[in-house]
Scaffold this active site. Structure first.
Site, short mmCIF file in Angstrom:
data_model
loop_
_atom_site.label_atom_id
_atom_site.label_comp_id
_atom_site.label_asym_id
_atom_site.label_seq_id
_atom_site.Cartn_x
_atom_site.Cartn_y
_atom_site.Cartn_z
N ASN A 13 -38.06 29.36 12.92
CA ASN A 13 -38.43 28.23 12.39
C ASN A 13 -39.48 27.22 13.29
O ASN A 13 -39.17 26.63 14.59
CB ASN A 13 -37.34 27.18 12.03
CG ASN A 13 -37.29 25.72 11.80
OD1 ASN A 13 -38.53 25.52 11.31
ND2 ASN A 13 -36.36 24.83 12.25
N TRP A 14 -40.85 27.31 12.49
CA TRP A 14 -41.75 27.12 13.06
C TRP A 14 -41.60 24.98 13.09
O TRP A 14 -42.21 24.80 14.70
CB TRP A 14 -42.94 27.00 13.33
CG TRP A 14 -43.33 28.67 13.02
CD1 TRP A 14 -42.89 29.28 14.05
CD2 TRP A 14 -44.35 29.37 13.60
NE1 TRP A 14 -42.96 30.74 14.76
CE2 TRP A 14 -44.26 30.84 13.78
CE3 TRP A 14 -45.22 29.52 12.66
CZ2 TRP A 14 -45.34 32.27 13.60
CZ3 TRP A 14 -46.65 29.94 12.04
CH2 TRP A 14 -46.51 31.37 12.69
N LYS A 15 -41.43 24.73 12.44
CA LYS A 15 -41.43 22.77 12.63
C LYS A 15 -42.15 22.25 12.64
O LYS A 15 -43.51 23.02 11.65
CB LYS A 15 -40.26 22.30 14.25
CG LYS A 15 -39.25 23.15 14.06
CD LYS A 15 -37.74 22.48 15.73
CE LYS A 15 -36.52 22.83 14.69
NZ LYS A 15 -35.87 22.39 16.06
N HIS A 99 -31.78 21.25 7.45
CA HIS A 99 -31.11 21.39 9.11
C HIS A 99 -31.36 20.25 9.44
O HIS A 99 -31.49 18.79 8.62
CB HIS A 99 -33.05 21.49 8.81
CG HIS A 99 -33.44 22.04 11.15
ND1 HIS A 99 -33.47 21.14 11.45
CD2 HIS A 99 -33.26 23.26 11.86
CE1 HIS A 99 -33.47 21.55 12.50
NE2 HIS A 99 -33.53 22.96 12.40
N GLU A 101 -32.63 18.19 11.16
CA GLU A 101 -33.92 17.69 11.85
C GLU A 101 -33.85 16.83 10.23
O GLU A 101 -34.21 15.28 10.23
CB GLU A 101 -34.57 17.58 12.02
CG GLU A 101 -34.44 18.13 13.85
CD GLU A 101 -35.61 19.85 14.73
OE1 GLU A 101 -36.11 19.53 13.91
OE2 GLU A 101 -35.06 20.17 15.71
N GLU A 171 -25.58 25.61 13.02
CA GLU A 171 -26.57 24.56 14.53
C GLU A 171 -25.59 23.32 14.86
O GLU A 171 -26.23 22.28 14.39
CB GLU A 171 -28.10 24.27 13.52
CG GLU A 171 -27.90 26.05 13.22
CD GLU A 171 -30.25 25.73 13.34
OE1 GLU A 171 -31.19 26.28 14.00
OE2 GLU A 171 -30.89 24.49 12.91
N GLY A 177 -32.54 22.90 20.56
CA GLY A 177 -34.21 22.07 21.05
C GLY A 177 -33.35 21.31 22.78
O GLY A 177 -34.59 20.60 23.46
N SER A 217 -31.43 26.62 20.51
CA SER A 217 -31.98 26.94 21.83
C SER A 217 -32.00 28.43 22.32
O SER A 217 -30.80 28.78 23.14
CB SER A 217 -31.09 26.37 23.76
OG SER A 217 -31.98 24.65 23.44
N GLY A 238 -35.56 28.21 17.29
CA GLY A 238 -36.78 27.02 17.20
C GLY A 238 -38.44 27.39 17.59
O GLY A 238 -38.95 28.44 18.54
N GLY A 239 -37.81 26.37 19.17
CA GLY A 239 -38.77 26.77 20.37
C GLY A 239 -39.48 28.16 20.96
O GLY A 239 -40.56 28.85 20.36
P1 PGA Z 1 -34.15 25.56 18.64
O1 PGA Z 1 -34.21 25.01 17.42
O2 PGA Z 1 -33.95 27.34 19.17
O3 PGA Z 1 -35.45 25.09 19.99
O4 PGA Z 1 -33.22 24.64 19.66
C1 PGA Z 1 -33.47 26.40 17.05
C2 PGA Z 1 -33.85 25.11 15.79
O5 PGA Z 1 -33.26 23.91 15.04
O6 PGA Z 1 -33.66 25.88 13.80
#
Ligand code: PGA
Length: 254
Positions: A13-15, A99, A101, A171, A177, A217, A238-239
């Site tokens: 997930n590149w956000k 998600h 966020e 999640e 993050g 993470s 994500g990251g």
């Molecule tokens: P993260 O994000 O790996 O940076 O914690 C995961 C996500 O939000 O899907």
């Protein structure tokens, strides 16, 4: 509850990261590194503006492209929104729904998650439906209550046929993050609980076959331990998915 082999899914997930140019730079490095990863499905969710570049760069490869969000309507006066049909037309085969966020910053509710999942399924997209408790909810012992509530109001309200075509992603918000990954045991316990919710709402068969990804993470140095858990059918990253080498290391972990 593992009565059948569930094929692993590793999703990035590149956000709100990566322009078209950065997307074009990523894939020539990433694709050769995952040639041997035939044991899993690989998905990348770029921001909307980079989807076309990602689709083009992955043509003929095993990587599928996902939207990070969809609207539940086909079209209309919804400024800033993108429909499932539009995602399909640009070459997406998956979409991330609900998600944390989006729940947190855009007020997405369980009901919207259900509507968006249905809209995605209607045009053949596979929704990756996210749920998870926040820090306070975990600290106050409300994890199961929250998961159950998000499940019932969201993916649990689909028909059994619709449900058979979605993926779930657990999640925990406190792990996203933050560098604070859930331990493999914590993640597995939450997945077991979600599978129980699926069994109660649908059937033992649905519970045994639904694929549940873990997100929060996930990094190359902890992915091995997480993926060793039978309950975890993949990861939503994500990251660490922004760097071709680090995401490839996660995809390649067996
Ligand atoms: P993260 O994000 O790996 O940076 O914690 C995961 C996500 O939000 O899907």
């Amino acid at each position: 509850m593992r009565s059948q082999v569930r094929r692993r899914v590793m999703a990035g997930n590149w956000k709100m990261y990566k322009t078209q140019a950065e997307t074009r730079d990523f894939f020539p490095v990433f694709l050769p590194l995952i040639l041997d990863a035939t044991h899993c499905d690989v998905v990348i969710a770029p921001p909307f503006t980079s989807i076309a570049a990602a689709v083009q760069a992955t043509e003929g490869s095993r990587v599928a492209i996902a939207g990070q969000n969809n609207h539940w309507q086909k079209e209309g006066a919804f400024t800033g929104e993108v429909s499932s049909q539009m995602l399909v037309a640009v070459g997406c085969t998956y979409v991330i729904v609900g998600h944390s966020e989006r729940r947190q910053y855009s007020g997405e509710t369980d009901g919207m998650v259900a509507q968006k999942s249905r809209a995605a399924l209607e045009c053949g997209l596979t929704p990756i439906v996210c749920l998870g408790e926040n820090f306070t909810e975990r600290e106050t012992g409300r994890t199961q209550e929250i998961l159950s509530q998000q499940f019932i109001g969201g993916p649990g309200s689909l028909t059994p046929e619709e449900f058979s075509r979605i993926l779930l992603a657990y999640e925990p918000v406190w792990a996203i993050g933050t560098g604070r990954t859930a331990t493999p045991d914590i993640a597995a316990a939450a997945h077991r609980f979600l599978r129980q919710c699926v069994q109660d709402q649908f059937s033992a068969e649905a519970a045994a076959s639904v694929r549940i990804l873990y997100g929060g993470s996930v990094k190359p140095d902890n992915s091995q331990g997480l993926m060793a858990q039978q309950e975890l059918d993949g990861a939503l990253v994500g990251g660490a998915s922004l760097d071709a080498k680090s995401f490839a290391a996660i995809v390649n972990c067996k």
